[in-house]
Design an enzyme around this catalytic site. Sequence first.
Site, mmCIF file in Angstrom:
data_model
loop_
_atom_site.group_PDB
_atom_site.id
_atom_site.type_symbol
_atom_site.label_atom_id
_atom_site.label_comp_id
_atom_site.label_asym_id
_atom_site.label_seq_id
_atom_site.Cartn_x
_atom_site.Cartn_y
_atom_site.Cartn_z
ATOM 1 N N ASN A 1 -10.092 0.988 2.510
ATOM 2 C CA ASN A 1 -8.654 1.002 2.216
ATOM 3 C C ASN A 1 -8.467 0.706 0.726
ATOM 4 O O ASN A 1 -8.682 -0.420 0.288
ATOM 5 C CB ASN A 1 -7.966 -0.048 3.087
ATOM 6 C CG ASN A 1 -6.465 -0.108 2.871
ATOM 7 O OD1 ASN A 1 -5.940 0.454 1.911
ATOM 8 N ND2 ASN A 1 -5.774 -0.810 3.743
ATOM 9 N N CYS B 1 0.825 -1.219 0.000
ATOM 10 C CA CYS B 1 0.000 0.000 0.000
ATOM 11 C C CYS B 1 0.857 1.266 0.000
ATOM 12 O O CYS B 1 0.343 2.361 -0.208
ATOM 13 C CB CYS B 1 -0.923 0.019 1.208
ATOM 14 S SG CYS B 1 -2.118 -1.309 1.222
ATOM 15 N N HIS C 1 -2.091 7.295 4.919
ATOM 16 C CA HIS C 1 -2.737 6.183 4.205
ATOM 17 C C HIS C 1 -4.060 5.877 4.907
ATOM 18 O O HIS C 1 -4.121 5.795 6.138
ATOM 19 C CB HIS C 1 -1.804 4.973 4.217
ATOM 20 C CG HIS C 1 -2.429 3.710 3.714
ATOM 21 N ND1 HIS C 1 -3.181 3.678 2.565
ATOM 22 C CD2 HIS C 1 -2.422 2.441 4.204
ATOM 23 C CE1 HIS C 1 -3.610 2.430 2.369
ATOM 24 N NE2 HIS C 1 -3.161 1.672 3.352
HETATM 25 O O1 UT7 Z 1 -3.026 -1.045 4.059
HETATM 26 C C1 UT7 Z 1 -2.517 -1.818 5.087
HETATM 27 C C2 UT7 Z 1 -3.393 -2.994 5.301
HETATM 28 N N1 UT7 Z 1 -4.065 -3.237 6.479
HETATM 29 C C3 UT7 Z 1 -4.352 -2.523 7.572
HETATM 30 O O2 UT7 Z 1 -4.011 -1.412 7.752
HETATM 31 C C4 UT7 Z 1 -5.150 -3.215 8.616
HETATM 32 C C5 UT7 Z 1 -4.575 -3.060 10.012
HETATM 33 N N2 UT7 Z 1 -5.398 -3.716 10.980
HETATM 34 C C6 UT7 Z 1 -6.617 -3.258 11.359
HETATM 35 O O3 UT7 Z 1 -7.068 -2.246 10.874
HETATM 36 C C7 UT7 Z 1 -7.356 -4.013 12.449
HETATM 37 O O4 UT7 Z 1 -6.495 -4.951 13.044
HETATM 38 C C8 UT7 Z 1 -8.633 -4.736 11.922
HETATM 39 C C9 UT7 Z 1 -9.675 -3.715 11.542
HETATM 40 C C10 UT7 Z 1 -8.286 -5.610 10.741
HETATM 41 C C11 UT7 Z 1 -9.223 -5.611 13.022
HETATM 42 O O5 UT7 Z 1 -9.495 -4.830 14.178
HETATM 43 P P1 UT7 Z 1 -9.014 -5.346 15.596
HETATM 44 O O6 UT7 Z 1 -9.542 -4.396 16.600
HETATM 45 O O7 UT7 Z 1 -7.524 -5.539 15.526
HETATM 46 O O8 UT7 Z 1 -9.781 -6.695 15.729
HETATM 47 P P2 UT7 Z 1 -9.182 -8.143 15.948
HETATM 48 O O9 UT7 Z 1 -8.473 -8.617 14.723
HETATM 49 O O10 UT7 Z 1 -8.428 -8.133 17.228
HETATM 50 O O11 UT7 Z 1 -10.510 -8.980 16.110
HETATM 51 C C12 UT7 Z 1 -11.397 -8.775 17.201
HETATM 52 C C13 UT7 Z 1 -12.567 -9.741 17.037
HETATM 53 C C14 UT7 Z 1 -12.140 -11.164 16.718
HETATM 54 O O12 UT7 Z 1 -12.977 -12.028 17.445
HETATM 55 P P3 UT7 Z 1 -12.451 -12.714 18.813
HETATM 56 O O13 UT7 Z 1 -11.241 -13.513 18.413
HETATM 57 O O14 UT7 Z 1 -12.110 -11.577 19.726
HETATM 58 O O15 UT7 Z 1 -13.631 -13.518 19.236
HETATM 59 C C15 UT7 Z 1 -12.442 -11.315 15.249
HETATM 60 O O16 UT7 Z 1 -12.757 -12.642 14.890
HETATM 61 O O17 UT7 Z 1 -13.389 -9.324 15.947
HETATM 62 C C16 UT7 Z 1 -13.651 -10.444 15.086
HETATM 63 N N3 UT7 Z 1 -13.828 -9.937 13.733
HETATM 64 C C17 UT7 Z 1 -15.018 -9.506 13.277
HETATM 65 N N4 UT7 Z 1 -16.233 -9.421 13.861
HETATM 66 C C18 UT7 Z 1 -17.227 -8.902 13.117
HETATM 67 C C19 UT7 Z 1 -12.916 -9.809 12.748
HETATM 68 N N5 UT7 Z 1 -13.491 -9.280 11.644
HETATM 69 C C20 UT7 Z 1 -14.793 -9.090 11.952
HETATM 70 C C21 UT7 Z 1 -15.879 -8.566 11.244
HETATM 71 N N6 UT7 Z 1 -17.078 -8.491 11.868
HETATM 72 N N7 UT7 Z 1 -15.787 -8.128 9.974
#
Ligand code: UT7
Length: 331
Positions: free
Chosen positions: A288, A118, A258
């Site tokens: 994104n 990205c 970004h």
């Molecule tokens: O361009 C560069 C590319 N990427 C990025 O910049 C992404 C960087 N990362 C992020 O923005 C965040 O880590 C995310 C938005 C991807 C995720 O947010 P988070 O607060 O880090 O959530 P998490 O991965 O810690 O997940 C929390 C919970 C999990 O459930 P458990 O394990 O706590 O039960 C996930 O399974 O949220 C769950 N989860 C969802 N729930 C509902 C993950 N995706 C979803 C979803 N809807 N779409």
Amino acid sequence: MRREVLNAGIVGVGVCVPDRILTNAELEHMVDTTSEWIFSRTGINERRLTGPEQATSDLATVAAGRALTNAGINPEEVDLVIVATNTPDMLMPATACMVQERLGIKKSAGAFDLAAGCTGFVHALTVGSQFIAAGSCRTVLVIGAETLSKMLNWEDRSTCVLFGDGAGAVVLRTVPEGSGILAFKLYSDGAGGPHLLIPAGGSRNPATRETLDGRLHFLQMNGREVFKFAVRVMGEAAEEVLAAAGLDKSDIDFFIPHQANIRIIEPAARRLGIPMEKVMVNVNRYGNTSTASIPLALDEAVRDGRIKSGDYVVMVGFGAGLTWGAVVIKW
Ligand code: UT7
């Protein structure tokens, strides 16, 4: 960072996004998610999607044509086309060559794609500016274009809600000394590569029945690791590029991070001491868009007058690689 890039600057910006809007509410019917989860964790409300007939070069060509029109420059005057993308139309030829042909840019112009996750737009801007600084090109077209929706596993809620399609382009030319690109910093940490990748389709894992069945042609991400990395490097890179330009945090007139997640953008702004009205945020409307995110944000800020002549603008990108990078421009 090199002093000789002092006189390369952006003289035109253009963008193109597909018409189709995919809302969070629609995603609730596609995967196990809620609008509330997506918005509260990312700041995204909706994103744009290409249809089956649209590829990256289609968006890139329109965005580049608009940037040239806005700059008042004819396609024949372009000496070099750089397309930063993670989703080229094909593995070869380069998407940049398709743009060159479709815009009627002369055959003596160079054209190549650039892959830096990205952060690709920041890299391409930097590379393009060096051709101008060296005197080997007068007009360079730098494009960030992406159709990541085609590389997403639409059954994986942890990734498919985050990304959108779009393209943004800028035209680079020599600008008066003291304006334009004042400094840049590029970084990489290949050890973080496994955190964000499309595992198959290249020479490591060519397409086979097994790679298809394993859904290895889709984007995979360790969101938490990328998140921690992004929060750390965003402010750091901005501070370092400002220091390289002999500027201070208090000099920033406008910040273009970004657009991946509002929860990454806000801590960076706090660290830099910039109020949110001086920070570009459109992740709510586009998600994104990878390499397109910074030029999409730049275009909007220039159009609505938030960036004015003489402003110090800092852009910071991060992404797969892992890569990150920053540029400071006097507009
Ligand atoms: O361009 C560069 C590319 N990427 C990025 O910049 C992404 C960087 N990362 C992020 O923005 C965040 O880590 C995310 C938005 C991807 C995720 O947010 P988070 O607060 O880090 O959530 P998490 O991965 O810690 O997940 C929390 C919970 C999990 O459930 P458990 O394990 O706590 O039960 C996930 O399974 O949220 C769950 N989860 C969802 N729930 C509902 C993950 N995706 C979803 C979803 N809807 N779409």
